[in-house]
Enzyme design. Structure first.
Site, mmCIF file in Angstrom:
data_model
loop_
_atom_site.group_PDB
_atom_site.id
_atom_site.type_symbol
_atom_site.label_atom_id
_atom_site.label_comp_id
_atom_site.label_asym_id
_atom_site.label_seq_id
_atom_site.Cartn_x
_atom_site.Cartn_y
_atom_site.Cartn_z
ATOM 1 N N LYS A 26 -12.363 -33.770 89.457
ATOM 2 C CA LYS A 26 -11.667 -32.486 89.614
ATOM 3 C C LYS A 26 -12.136 -31.476 88.571
ATOM 4 O O LYS A 26 -12.337 -30.294 88.881
ATOM 5 C CB LYS A 26 -10.159 -32.707 89.514
ATOM 6 C CG LYS A 26 -9.598 -33.535 90.672
ATOM 7 C CD LYS A 26 -8.186 -34.056 90.400
ATOM 8 C CE LYS A 26 -7.730 -34.992 91.519
ATOM 9 N NZ LYS A 26 -6.437 -35.630 91.237
ATOM 10 N N SER A 74 3.293 -42.152 104.366
ATOM 11 C CA SER A 74 3.538 -41.850 102.955
ATOM 12 C C SER A 74 3.820 -40.366 102.761
ATOM 13 O O SER A 74 3.423 -39.517 103.579
ATOM 14 C CB SER A 74 2.323 -42.244 102.109
ATOM 15 O OG SER A 74 1.254 -41.341 102.337
ATOM 16 N N ASP A 133 -0.666 -29.538 94.536
ATOM 17 C CA ASP A 133 -0.716 -30.850 95.187
ATOM 18 C C ASP A 133 0.249 -30.909 96.369
ATOM 19 O O ASP A 133 0.199 -31.840 97.176
ATOM 20 C CB ASP A 133 -0.362 -31.951 94.178
ATOM 21 C CG ASP A 133 -1.557 -32.853 93.880
ATOM 22 O OD1 ASP A 133 -2.564 -32.745 94.593
ATOM 23 O OD2 ASP A 133 -1.471 -33.660 92.942
ATOM 24 N N LYS A 147 16.205 8.174 64.702
ATOM 25 C CA LYS A 147 14.917 7.467 64.841
ATOM 26 C C LYS A 147 15.076 6.198 65.675
ATOM 27 O O LYS A 147 14.247 5.905 66.547
ATOM 28 C CB LYS A 147 14.347 7.098 63.463
ATOM 29 C CG LYS A 147 13.853 8.258 62.641
ATOM 30 C CD LYS A 147 12.988 7.804 61.480
ATOM 31 C CE LYS A 147 13.610 6.712 60.638
ATOM 32 N NZ LYS A 147 14.873 7.095 59.990
ATOM 33 N N GLY A 160 21.668 10.914 59.625
ATOM 34 C CA GLY A 160 20.541 10.343 60.349
ATOM 35 C C GLY A 160 20.173 11.229 61.528
ATOM 36 O O GLY A 160 21.009 11.946 62.075
ATOM 37 N N GLU A 161 18.911 11.158 61.940
ATOM 38 C CA GLU A 161 18.435 12.078 62.989
ATOM 39 C C GLU A 161 18.050 11.361 64.280
ATOM 40 O O GLU A 161 17.488 11.971 65.187
ATOM 41 C CB GLU A 161 17.253 12.902 62.459
ATOM 42 C CG GLU A 161 17.531 13.567 61.116
ATOM 43 C CD GLU A 161 18.922 14.210 61.035
ATOM 44 O OE1 GLU A 161 19.287 14.963 61.949
ATOM 45 O OE2 GLU A 161 19.639 13.941 60.046
ATOM 46 N N VAL A 172 0.268 -33.186 88.626
ATOM 47 C CA VAL A 172 0.554 -34.366 87.814
ATOM 48 C C VAL A 172 -0.226 -35.522 88.435
ATOM 49 O O VAL A 172 -0.029 -35.850 89.601
ATOM 50 C CB VAL A 172 2.064 -34.686 87.797
ATOM 51 C CG1 VAL A 172 2.328 -35.938 86.980
ATOM 52 C CG2 VAL A 172 2.852 -33.502 87.249
ATOM 53 N N GLN A 173 -1.150 -36.092 87.662
ATOM 54 C CA GLN A 173 -1.971 -37.186 88.174
ATOM 55 C C GLN A 173 -1.111 -38.442 88.335
ATOM 56 O O GLN A 173 -0.486 -38.889 87.375
ATOM 57 C CB GLN A 173 -3.133 -37.468 87.214
ATOM 58 C CG GLN A 173 -4.116 -38.512 87.697
ATOM 59 C CD GLN A 173 -4.908 -38.047 88.914
ATOM 60 O OE1 GLN A 173 -5.288 -36.888 88.998
ATOM 61 N NE2 GLN A 173 -5.155 -38.949 89.839
#
Length: 921
Positions: free
Chosen positions: A42, A160, A111, A372, A369-370, A85-86
């Protein structure tokens, strides 16, 4: 043919999306030889096609939990498009295979083994699922014959989950009439004889005989079995489930074993991976986040900040992390709305290009404060939710002192907030508490060491510092470092001379030189000056000391400037706490506390992930003061964010106070240590503050604004724009384009806002934009965001203001003259002595971090506008050697704020119904 076709498809993807490659992950548990063989096939096929294949191998001691954790990480990795997943899982521990295969994300399950993909196949949703690779390969082989499947009678031998059952479904939905047989089928030969198409996957050597087969049938043999064969070197040969030699005489087409279905299975795995990558590209652009933005419901008048915050339902922080490309194992959840991000993310993303780097600063502010922080959040909401750019905000964590004092919270305001704002403003994930603990451990170690040296002789100290454990005396690693610093190259404690023992055990700290103070994250003015050691047990050793607020601790600055855990540990060890009576610096490493500090800070070094009201991501990390420290959030948060947003994205961070303080330190200190180069400065201005700089009356928190600020006054405003002009020039000194964000208030007139925009452009700003984000969220900052985008495309000729190799006084003078407008500086005797001492001790080449008032460009908070010609007084100079700067003290200031007459905590309480937080942050 399939591989060649896929190879061309991958080339087309790379041409259309440079840097993109389909990604396949193969997870193996154990070391089975057959699994190794299949995996190598693979990997070889993937390399040939151009797929980036990654083989993850867990030992056979791996538990189910180990496998599930690995799967979760791969599920969340945007670079992985296909993931298998192997099987079988070769583990010594019991592992539920069904649980493992179902843990794989269906959209990556190339898969086709998960129950979701199997269910979709069984009901005919062939375009919305992955089909197991062997049946898919069988179907492709059947198509290659040119025989129409529709209307044919097909027989599948075997049931299967991997081959038989999905093969039945695949043939059925391709309109064949399908019969499934198995080992218990009593009329197997009869059923096989009816088949136009026969697929055998029973796992039994040559079970199907040639004479059973209908003449002209298509025979697909999926079996791989070993039978004895003395002519082979191995003593066995490989055969299928069909007796090939007799069957080939009757079949029109038949697959050989080996060399038939096997290679097609691998080819179909590659095809599914490429298909998954194509689906990814249809849904996401490489480097472009697929992010869900929250829709704001705007109200007029604008409700309180906490009402707005609590009216918004935040996304789970795990979702935010996934949206921006963080992996599950890079996240450490602290509830549903905040998480820490592991530094492994930076290592994983190290080869990714950085995005655009934007710093938000401001004019010299009023005490109110402005905006920010509000502008920072509004800008990222505009760039993300409205202009659909990858964007991260990186902001400081606020101190609880100001939160409960006069300032309130720092999560932004109005419809531009980090949420949940009560989580943001309070404990968050405990970083500040960790700093408090670490800082006070150092303070305790200093006084304890002085006490023990005063009350014990050299040998007693040595016996206790290097005790015998089970008859063996051994230096610890940190003690070995101290010996090396002293020039003693010995590792056996029994070999030191009396003079060497004396040098080793006695730090001889001069109490008058101690610069390390205890800290507390609460505004408590009565701890500004205290006496310690009053208890009789301290045997008369007492001294005057003080408490500072936690965010002023050097450890906070160390956290903000570190670029990893190792770097942080080194910086913590370099912190100078005092001088010895010989005039030598005494460090935390000398005290033996470095390792303990690193342990206390090991979680705090990870940035905290939160979100804005509109669902854009935010890193909240570190919160150093902007006066005695550099006032910027962490280097680590910025670096991770810049990688996550990608080369076309934006990271917006905020520098504390005005441009003369936070921005100057951002450039000269933070960018110097981080190696990052900014693209744009956003300078926040308000009509209110500019009127104050024009001569308007003082503004006081909690007191109604004077009428001058409520009425139009263009003359006062124009005069105050001298401060705006100066701060624009300050930013341009560093070679970075400036965009002015005029944060509009309801008392501002159109003429006033237009005047500020006009004067800002005349002063050299790249652009100036009126913003209404406080009331409108990101929508009100779209024009600002577009201006920032345009500015980021212009050349940035970033440069530092000074060379660190210059003498300390020259560096201070450059800042004072170029940034503040001073004519010169004046060092008071104590400051001059410290400059001499620190230069002698080898600290003269550190950057400078000026500690002065934020309310004026000068040292006098009453001097507004853009004063010039003044002499800047330097009353003292101190060293934060671990953080990596010297900080001159300009004028007087306190590092422990006090509570006002009416603190913010008057308005904070628990909701009696919900148990949540009520109040005004």
């Amino acid at each position: 043919q399939v591989r060649e076709r896929l190879k061309n498809q991958v080339i087309e993807m790379k041409e259309k999306y440079p840097g993109f490659r389909p990604g396949l992950a193969i997870l193996q548990v154990g070391n089975r030889d057959d699994s190794n063989l299949y995996i190598n096939m693979k990997l070889k096929a993937a390399a040939e096609i151009g797929i980036n294949a990654n083989h993850i191998k867990l030992p056979n001691t791996a538990t189910e939990a180990d496998v599930l954790k690995c799967i979760a990480s791969l599920n969340g990795d945007p670079a992985v498009h296909g993931f298998i997943v192997q099987l079988p899982l070769d583990s010594d521990k019991p592992i539920n295979t069904e649980k493992i295969t179902n843990a794989v994300a269906p959209e990556k399950d190339v898969d086709g083994l998960s129950s979701i993909n199997a269910g979709k196949l069984s009901r005919g949703d062939l375009g919305d699922c992955f089909i197991p690779c062997t049946p898919k390969g069988c179907m492709e082989l059947i198509r290659q014959t040119g025989v129409q499947v529709a209307g044919k009678r097909a027989v599948v031998v075997g049931r299967s989950k991997i081959v038989g059952a999905p093969m039945h479904d695949l043939l059925l939905w391709n309109h064949a009439t399908v019969t499934t047989c198995h080992s218990k089928t009593s009329t197997l030969a009869e059923e096989v004889g009816k088949a136009d198409i026969l697929v055998v996957a029973a796992g039994k050597a040559e079970m199907v005989k040639g004479e059973w087969i209908k003449p002209g049938a298509i025979v697909i043999d999926c079996g791989i079995n070993h039978v004895p064969d003395s002519t082979k070197a191995s003593g066995k040969r490989v055969v299928g489930d069909v007796a090939y030699n007799t069957a080939k005489e009757k079949a029109s087409y038949i697959t050989p074993v080996p060399g038939g279905v096997g290679p097609m299975t691998v080819a179909m795995l590659m095809q599914s991976t490429v298909e998954s990558a194509q689906r990814f590209l249809e849904k996401f652009q490489p480097g472009k986040w697929n992010i869900h933005y929250n829709q704001l419901t705007l109200k007029t008048p604008v409700p309180s900040d906490i009402e707005i915050s609590q009216s918004c339902l935040p996304k789970s922080i795990a979702q935010v992390a996934q949206e921006v490309g963080l992996l599950p194992d890079e996240l450490e959840l602290y509830g549903q709305t905040k998480a820490k991000v592991h530094l492994s993310a930076l290592q994983r993303l190290k080869n990714q290009p950085d995005g655009k780097y934007v710093v938000v600063t401001g004019i010299t502010p009023t005490p109110l404060g402005e905006g920010k922080s509000t502008t920072t959040v509004g800008l990222v909401q505009a760039l993300g939710a409205h202009l659909h750019q990858n964007v991260f905000a990186c902001v400081r964590q606020p101190s609880q002192g100001p939160t409960f004092g006069i300032k309130g919270g720092a999560a932004g305001g109005g419809y531009c907030q980090v949420i949940p704002m009560e989580e943001f403003n309070l404990h968050l994930t405990g970083d500040i508490h960790a700093i408090t603990a670490a800082n006070n451990l150092v303070a305790a170690a200093i006084d304890a060491r002085i006490f023990h040296e005063l009350t014990q002789n050299d040998q007693a100290l040595y016996t206790r510092l290097v005790p015998s454990v089970n008859g063996v005396r051994k230096f610890s690693d940190i003690q070995i470092r101290r010996l090396q610093k002293l020039g003693i190259n010995k590792t056996d404690p029994t070999t030191l001379t009396k003079e060497e023992v004396k040098l080793f055990v006695r730090l001889d700290i001069d109490p008058g030189t101690i610069t390390w103070q205890r800290v507390l994250d609460t505004n408590d003015r009565f701890l500004r000056k205290i006496t310690i050691g009053q208890s009789p047990t301290e045997k008369g050793f007492s001294r005057t000391a003080q408490f500072d607020i936690t965010v002023s601790s050097e450890i906070m600055a160390v956290l903000a400037l570190s670029d990893g855990l190792d770097d942080m540990k080194k910086r913590l060890g370099r912190m100078v706490v005092a001088s010895s009576k010989r005039g030598e610096p005494v460090t935390t490493d000398d005290l033996g506390v470095t390792g303990a500090l690193a342990v206390l800070m090991k979680d705090a070094v990870k940035p905290n992930l939160m979100q804005t009201l509109e669902g854009t991501p935010v890193f909240v990390h570190a919160g150093p003061f902007a006066n005695i420290a550099h006032g910027n959030s962490s280097v680590l948060a910025d670096k991770i964010a810049l990688k996550l947003v990608g080369k076309d994205g934006f990271v917006v961070t905020e520098a504390g106070f005005g441009a003369d303080i936070g921005m100057e330190k951002f450039f000269n200190i933070k960018c110097r240590y981080s190696g990052l180069r900014p693209h744009v400065v956003v300078l926040v201005a308000t009509v209110r503050a500019l009127k104050m700089h024009g001569g308007g009356p003082a503004v006081t928190a909690g007191v109604p604004l004077p009428k001058e600020y409520m009425e139009e006054n263009l003359q006062l405003l124009a005069k105050g724009c001298s401060n705006l002009n100066k701060q624009i020039q300050n930013a341009r000194l560093f070679g970075v384009p400036v965009v002015v964000a005029v944060n509009a208030f309801k008392t501002d007139t159109k003429a006033e806002l237009a005047l500020v925009v006009k004067l800002a452009k005349e002063a050299g700003a790249f652009d100036a934009v009126e913003c209404t984000h406080w009331a409108e969220g990101g929508k009100g900052a779209v024009a600002l965001a577009q201006a920032v985008q345009r500015a980021s495309q212009t050349p940035s000729n970033f440069r530092f203001l000074y060379n660190v190799e210059l003498p300390v006084i020259d560096k201070i003078r450059l800042i004072a003259q170029k940034i503040y407008g001073a004519s010169d500086i004046e060092l008071l005797p104590e400051a001059q002595e410290k400059v001499t001492l620190y230069t002698k001790q080898g600290f003269g080449n550190l950057p400078i971090c000026m500690a002065k008032t934020h309310l004026s460009l000068s040292h006098d908070p009453e001097q507004k506008g853009a004063p010039t010609g003044f002499i800047l007084p330097i009353r003292d100079v101190r060293a934060s050697v671990g953080a990596g700067f010297l900080y001159p003290l300009v004028g007087t200031m306190s590092t422990m704020p006090g509570l006002p007459t009416r603190p913010c905590f008057y308005d904070i309480d628990l909701d009696p119904v919900s148990g949540g937080v009520n109040g005004l942050f």
